[in-house]
Scaffold this motif. Sequence first.
Motif, mmCIF file in Angstrom:
data_model
loop_
_atom_site.group_PDB
_atom_site.id
_atom_site.type_symbol
_atom_site.label_atom_id
_atom_site.label_comp_id
_atom_site.label_asym_id
_atom_site.label_seq_id
_atom_site.Cartn_x
_atom_site.Cartn_y
_atom_site.Cartn_z
ATOM 1 N N LYS A 287 90.237 -14.534 -75.950
ATOM 2 C CA LYS A 287 91.422 -14.570 -75.076
ATOM 3 C C LYS A 287 92.728 -14.694 -75.873
ATOM 4 C CE LYS A 287 91.354 -19.595 -74.363
ATOM 5 N NZ LYS A 287 90.427 -19.846 -75.497
ATOM 6 N N ASP A 288 92.627 -15.083 -77.149
ATOM 7 C CA ASP A 288 93.832 -15.331 -77.957
ATOM 8 C C ASP A 288 94.319 -14.104 -78.717
ATOM 9 O OD1 ASP A 288 93.820 -18.027 -77.209
ATOM 10 O OD2 ASP A 288 92.452 -18.561 -78.838
ATOM 11 N N TYR A 289 93.578 -12.994 -78.630
ATOM 12 C CA TYR A 289 93.898 -11.854 -79.484
ATOM 13 C C TYR A 289 94.011 -10.550 -78.694
ATOM 14 C CZ TYR A 289 92.706 -15.003 -83.292
ATOM 15 O OH TYR A 289 92.687 -16.077 -84.159
ATOM 16 N N ILE A 290 94.934 -9.700 -79.157
ATOM 17 C CA ILE A 290 94.973 -8.292 -78.732
ATOM 18 C C ILE A 290 94.199 -7.519 -79.797
ATOM 19 C CG2 ILE A 290 96.428 -6.254 -78.448
ATOM 20 C CD1 ILE A 290 96.941 -8.004 -76.151
ATOM 21 N N ILE A 291 93.244 -6.694 -79.377
ATOM 22 C CA ILE A 291 92.409 -5.946 -80.321
ATOM 23 C C ILE A 291 92.536 -4.457 -80.020
ATOM 24 C CG2 ILE A 291 90.064 -5.633 -81.216
ATOM 25 C CD1 ILE A 291 89.399 -8.418 -80.043
#
Length: 514
Positions: A102-106
Amino acid sequence: MLVKVFGSAVHGVEAITITIEVDIVKGQTVGFFIVGLPDNAVKESAERVLAAIHNNGYERPRYRVVVNMAPADIKKAGSAYDLPIAIGLLGSMEQLPVEDLKDYIIMGELSLDGGIQPIKGALPIAIQARAEKYKGLIVPKANAREAGMVNNIEVYGVEHISEVIGFFNKTQTLKPTEVNTREEFFNAQQNFDIDFCDVKGQENVKRALEIAAAGGHNAILIGPPGAGKTMLAKRLPGILPPLSLHEALETTKIHSVAGKLPANTSLIARRPFRSPHHTISDVALVGGGGIPQPGEISLAHNGVLFLDELPEFKRTVLEVMRQPMEERRVSISRAKVSIDFPASFMLIASMNPCPCGYFNHPEKECTCSPVVVQRYLNKISGPLLDRIDLHVEVTPVSFNELSSKHTSEKSENVRDRVMKAREIQEKRYENHPGIYCNAQMSSNLLKEICVINTVGQNLLKTAMDRLNLSARAYDRILKVSRTIADLEGSEDIKPEHLAEAIQYRSLDREGWAG
């Protein structure tokens, strides 16, 4: 198990966060379904994802896989969603811990062996990720420097899916990409490969280009083949004021979205110079397509658009430029989407005076009849010509000038004068938002700012009568004379400023080709 991974969709020059939900449904027919308005490239990612995870030692799912990309009413295009779908799939198969996702844009495109290929639009994606307060961004290594110039967000460049899996499994550490944006930007600003001092002679043309740069004026160079029109035009960016950081960021975003950024580039530090071939289509010039992409006029934003051999361009191509030249942006409307791209550029065009190229040549004889010459010039419409402030006649350079040891003035010295003139204009228009230089003056501002004395009015009247200048030349002469006055640091427009501006209206003279 339902898993949510976050990616991003580029819309114009901005990004929108996309939630990628991956769910494995047991007890149903095996299949891989992607929903949420995906295009064919996104649908094909199923095969790339399955092959990549299989080739890296993970089991293929034996049940029905459903991937939903929300919001579902926005078109998802391209192959950049491969990596988030693969990570979401591994998470839903419980082969990867999901608490940190939930903490990252991939974002990233997958090869069948798990290698990660570059994507478009990494910069606007990074800007949006920071705005929405994500902890980090995982992108292909080739895009890491581009995204890394956005501060206050950790950007990780990866080359293989195993690095991403190891990162979330806590078995491998990734080093954030650090870019000293300001230092790199200011170091790269002064590096020009070509200089005005390389050009022998042509002092009148250099002077005209200096005026064009100082006032943001469009210009057209008219002369025979080999006179140096292209050579001079290519050196124009070297005398324009350096990009500000804000302009550089805006320019880089456009190039990033179009996929035109050179590999491992962080920030475009020099003003763009775009020179499309005369066979270019309407869409390639102004932008468009099923999923609208910026065209050449947007790629030239904050820089120069050079149209060589102007009459050879299709009439429709030239006409679609008229509105963007006036509004300094282009609006592309489709059935389901409407997108604005910035398009504030200086137009520099060049042309031969006639089909054979030797009309008005001092030595060679023109073989074209007056009717043929006029027909050739008429390929450029009046409304387009109306938006070009300076018409500059380029004559061939003599042997004595070519062989002379005399060194011409460097671009650096010319740029200093241009910057001083631009500073005067910035101060003048500080209370007029959207206007930064004399070329952008409205008719009302023209009456207020370009006031000329009685001697100047008489000179302008005489020139209009004797040279048969058209009415549209009047405003252009006043704007150019204002810029010439700014270059000299003069508060008033003097008769000599007007006299110089008048000579830059060749194509407005009635019967110029007759």
